[in-house]
Design a protein around this motif. Sequence first.
Motif, PDB file in Angstrom:
ATOM      1  N   THR A  23       0.855  -1.190   0.000  1.00 61.67           N
ATOM      2  CA  THR A  23       0.000   0.000   0.000  1.00 61.67           C
ATOM      3  C   THR A  23       0.890   1.239   0.000  1.00 61.67           C
ATOM      4  O   THR A  23       2.051   1.173   0.413  1.00 61.67           O
ATOM      5  N   PRO A  24       0.376   2.382  -0.446  1.00 63.40           N
ATOM      6  CA  PRO A  24       1.178   3.613  -0.412  1.00 63.40           C
ATOM      7  C   PRO A  24       1.658   3.964   0.991  1.00 63.40           C
ATOM      8  O   PRO A  24       2.795   4.414   1.165  1.00 63.40           O
ATOM      9  N   GLU A  25       0.802   3.757   1.993  1.00 57.65           N
ATOM     10  CA  GLU A  25       1.180   4.082   3.363  1.00 57.65           C
ATOM     11  C   GLU A  25       2.338   3.207   3.831  1.00 57.65           C
ATOM     12  O   GLU A  25       3.287   3.693   4.457  1.00 57.65           O
ATOM     13  N   ARG A  26       2.277   1.926   3.532  1.00 54.81           N
ATOM     14  CA  ARG A  26       3.349   1.026   3.930  1.00 54.81           C
ATOM     15  C   ARG A  26       4.639   1.327   3.172  1.00 54.81           C
ATOM     16  O   ARG A  26       5.742   1.166   3.718  1.00 54.81           O
ATOM     17  N   SER A  27       4.499   1.771   1.927  1.00 56.22           N
ATOM     18  CA  SER A  27       5.679   2.097   1.128  1.00 56.22           C
ATOM     19  C   SER A  27       6.419   3.313   1.670  1.00 56.22           C
ATOM     20  O   SER A  27       7.583   3.533   1.330  1.00 56.22           O
ATOM     21  N   ASN A  28       5.756   4.114   2.493  1.00 56.46           N
ATOM     22  CA  ASN A  28       6.437   5.228   3.139  1.00 56.46           C
ATOM     23  C   ASN A  28       7.369   4.748   4.240  1.00 56.46           C
ATOM     24  O   ASN A  28       8.313   5.460   4.610  1.00 56.46           O
ATOM     25  N   MET A  29       7.107   3.552   4.763  1.00 57.46           N
ATOM     26  CA  MET A  29       7.892   3.017   5.871  1.00 57.46           C
ATOM     27  C   MET A  29       9.008   2.087   5.418  1.00 57.46           C
ATOM     28  O   MET A  29      10.096   2.088   5.997  1.00 57.46           O
ATOM     29  N   VAL A  30       8.719   1.276   4.407  1.00 60.26           N
ATOM     30  CA  VAL A  30       9.645   0.213   4.005  1.00 60.26           C
ATOM     31  C   VAL A  30       9.793   0.192   2.491  1.00 60.26           C
ATOM     32  O   VAL A  30       9.040   0.838   1.767  1.00 60.26           O
ATOM     33  N   ALA A  31      10.768  -0.594   2.023  1.00 62.35           N
ATOM     34  CA  ALA A  31      10.948  -0.816   0.586  1.00 62.35           C
ATOM     35  C   ALA A  31      10.418  -2.194   0.231  1.00 62.35           C
ATOM     36  O   ALA A  31      10.744  -3.183   0.907  1.00 62.35           O
ATOM     37  N   PHE A  32       9.589  -2.274  -0.807  1.00 61.29           N
ATOM     38  CA  PHE A  32       8.995  -3.544  -1.206  1.00 61.29           C
ATOM     39  C   PHE A  32       9.744  -4.148  -2.394  1.00 61.29           C
ATOM     40  O   PHE A  32      10.256  -3.428  -3.260  1.00 61.29           O
ATOM     41  N   SER A  33       9.764  -5.472  -2.422  1.00 57.86           N
ATOM     42  CA  SER A  33      10.279  -6.200  -3.578  1.00 57.86           C
ATOM     43  C   SER A  33       9.249  -6.163  -4.697  1.00 57.86           C
ATOM     44  O   SER A  33       8.177  -5.564  -4.554  1.00 57.86           O
ATOM     45  N   VAL A  34       9.559  -6.814  -5.808  1.00 59.50           N
ATOM     46  CA  VAL A  34       8.551  -7.012  -6.841  1.00 59.50           C
ATOM     47  C   VAL A  34       7.444  -7.898  -6.269  1.00 59.50           C
ATOM     48  O   VAL A  34       7.680  -8.663  -5.316  1.00 59.50           O
TER      49      VAL A  34
END
Length: 245
Positions: free
Chosen positions: A70-81
């Motif tokens: 989610t956009p909110e979670r992407s503010n905290m961590v880096a996601f893989s594919v």
Amino acid sequence: MKVTIAYIEEPPFGWTEANGTATGADIELADAVLRAIGITWIEHRLTTFSELLPGVEAGRWDMNVPLFVTPERSNMVAFSVPVWGIGDGFLVRSGNPKALDSYLSLSKHPDARIGIIAGQVQHDSARAAGVSEDRITVFEQQADAIAAVLSGVIDAYASTALGNRIVAKQIGNSMLEAVEHEPETSDERPMLPFGAFSFNKRNSDLLDAVNVQLGSYLGSPDHRARMARYGLTQKEIDPALTASR
């Protein structure tokens, strides 16, 4: 080289065997990818869902098992594919006595109650559909939510459709029933939420190496065979492959 990956008790994605060993679809995928990039020491750290993102963000471990992006979670961590695409569903008592088949149907039922795990996206989905907070019960562990369905404290437990199917099969379809929600559509195609591994934003070397390996491994015969043992099929795998290309 050592990598510590955090997981939660949520079959078929991850759980702890009686001997203390971590297993599950996400655990096996992580192990296969990490060993392929040269990691020789993998430690599995059991935690709660609400601690996954804060834990990896603070550096208490190196990566998390996949969770919805989610956009909110992407503010905290880096996601893989993305590694899978899975829609939501309900776990209800057998026979689905209140005929609950979506968040909207639950919001329109005058006394239906829903259970979710703290911090999961299903909470936002329920609220967006008009379910009031006084009808939402928040649990820290999946096992507690399932017990609440069985006892009648709540009428539905919201989680992934796949996870609910596995739980219903394990506990017995005479007691529990999994109800899959119809996915939203765009241009006549289903839109599924995608799950991905997450990392501390400063750990770009590990993220990049994992992404490269995922790019060559996801969708391979070995990947599909491993995931099939946990109930993941092309229905869950192929949408993620399309999204990452």
